[in-house]
Design a protein around this motif. Sequence first.
Motif, PDB file in Angstrom:
ATOM      1  N   TRP A  47       0.820  -1.209   0.000  1.00 32.85           N
ATOM      2  CA  TRP A  47       0.000   0.000   0.000  1.00 32.85           C
ATOM      3  C   TRP A  47       0.854   1.261   0.000  1.00 32.85           C
ATOM      4  O   TRP A  47       0.369   2.343  -0.301  1.00 32.85           O
ATOM      5  CB  TRP A  47      -0.937   0.018   1.216  1.00 32.85           C
ATOM      6  N   GLY A  48       2.133   1.119   0.359  1.00 34.30           N
ATOM      7  CA  GLY A  48       3.036   2.261   0.351  1.00 34.30           C
ATOM      8  C   GLY A  48       3.099   2.956   1.695  1.00 34.30           C
ATOM      9  O   GLY A  48       2.489   2.517   2.668  1.00 34.30           O
ATOM     10  N   PRO A  49       3.839   4.054   1.731  1.00 31.08           N
ATOM     11  CA  PRO A  49       3.998   4.798   2.984  1.00 31.08           C
ATOM     12  C   PRO A  49       2.656   5.269   3.545  1.00 31.08           C
ATOM     13  O   PRO A  49       1.774   5.696   2.804  1.00 31.08           O
ATOM     14  CB  PRO A  49       4.872   5.993   2.588  1.00 31.08           C
ATOM     15  N   SER A  50       2.550   5.169   4.844  1.00 34.25           N
ATOM     16  CA  SER A  50       1.329   5.521   5.542  1.00 34.25           C
ATOM     17  C   SER A  50       1.649   6.514   6.645  1.00 34.25           C
ATOM     18  O   SER A  50       2.804   6.824   6.901  1.00 34.25           O
ATOM     19  CB  SER A  50       0.695   4.256   6.128  1.00 34.25           C
ATOM     20  N   THR A  51       0.624   6.958   7.295  1.00 35.65           N
ATOM     21  CA  THR A  51       0.771   7.867   8.418  1.00 35.65           C
ATOM     22  C   THR A  51      -0.093   7.377   9.566  1.00 35.65           C
ATOM     23  O   THR A  51      -0.867   6.444   9.409  1.00 35.65           O
ATOM     24  CB  THR A  51       0.382   9.303   8.023  1.00 35.65           C
ATOM     25  N   ASN A 103       2.877  13.493  -8.971  1.00 40.60           N
ATOM     26  CA  ASN A 103       3.568  13.968  -7.775  1.00 40.60           C
ATOM     27  C   ASN A 103       2.992  13.280  -6.538  1.00 40.60           C
ATOM     28  O   ASN A 103       1.774  13.117  -6.419  1.00 40.60           O
ATOM     29  CB  ASN A 103       3.401  15.483  -7.625  1.00 40.60           C
ATOM     30  N   VAL A 104       3.870  12.896  -5.611  1.00 35.93           N
ATOM     31  CA  VAL A 104       3.431  12.215  -4.400  1.00 35.93           C
ATOM     32  C   VAL A 104       2.886  13.225  -3.393  1.00 35.93           C
ATOM     33  O   VAL A 104       3.524  14.236  -3.095  1.00 35.93           O
ATOM     34  CB  VAL A 104       4.591  11.418  -3.770  1.00 35.93           C
ATOM     35  N   ILE A 105       1.712  12.937  -2.902  1.00 34.33           N
ATOM     36  CA  ILE A 105       1.117  13.698  -1.809  1.00 34.33           C
ATOM     37  C   ILE A 105       1.275  12.839  -0.563  1.00 34.33           C
ATOM     38  O   ILE A 105       0.798  11.707  -0.518  1.00 34.33           O
ATOM     39  CB  ILE A 105      -0.368  14.001  -2.065  1.00 34.33           C
ATOM     40  N   LYS A 106       1.970  13.351   0.408  1.00 29.82           N
ATOM     41  CA  LYS A 106       2.253  12.605   1.634  1.00 29.82           C
ATOM     42  C   LYS A 106       0.959  12.283   2.377  1.00 29.82           C
ATOM     43  O   LYS A 106       0.026  13.079   2.401  1.00 29.82           O
ATOM     44  CB  LYS A 106       3.202  13.392   2.539  1.00 29.82           C
ATOM     45  N   ALA A 107       0.954  11.132   3.007  1.00 29.78           N
ATOM     46  CA  ALA A 107      -0.230  10.655   3.732  1.00 29.78           C
ATOM     47  C   ALA A 107      -0.699  11.660   4.778  1.00 29.78           C
ATOM     48  O   ALA A 107      -1.906  11.851   4.959  1.00 29.78           O
ATOM     49  CB  ALA A 107       0.060   9.300   4.368  1.00 29.78           C
TER      50      ALA A 107
END
Length: 181
Positions: free
Chosen positions: A21-25, A151-155
Motif C-alpha cells: 500500500w506504500g507509505p502511511s501515516t 507527484n506524491v502527496i504525503k499521507a
Amino acid sequence: MASNKVLIVIDVQNGFLDPAWGPSTNPECENNIRKLLGHWRQQKWPIVLVRHDSVTPGSTLRPGQPGNDFQEGIDGERDLLISKSVNSAFYGEPRLEDWLRNNSYDELVVCGITTNYCCETTTRMAGNLGFKVEFVLDATRAFDTKDIDGNVIKAADVMRMTGANLNGEFAKVVMTQSLLG
C-alpha cells in the motif's frame, strides 16, 4: 456522549498492513480505534463493523484471503456487520441507512481505513443523508498518493485535507481523546 451515537468502524483489515500500500501515516490509528471500540462495548452502545470484500482478482481484501480478516482487537461484539465492495458503507449489505433509520439512530462516529476513501466517502454520504457525524481523524489512516501529474502527496497531507474537506460541511472533525473525554 449520548448512547444513541453509533460507532462505525470501516475496513480495519489485515490487508491494509501489506507494505504494498506504500507509505502511511498515523501509526496510532488502530490503537485509537481499539480505544473507541472498548469504550463503546463497555457502555453497550451500538457498533457497526464494515468489511471491504473486494471483487478484484488478487486483492488482499478479497474474501477467503487472510487480508480480508479484521485486524486483531477489531472483531468482536457488534450490532451490525456490513459487507461492501465499493467505497461507501451505505452501499453495502445489509443496507446501513435502513438499519440506522429503523433503529432511530441519527448520530454517527466514523473511523477506520482509509481516511480519504472509504471513511471520507461514507462520511460525505452520511452528511448528505441528514445524519450528524463526528469524524475521528486520528482514528483513521491514509497512504501516500499521487496527484494527476504523478507527484506524491504525503499521507499526512492527505489526512489534513480530508479533515479540512469534511469539517463543518459534512461532519465535525474530532480526535479520539477529545471524543472520549
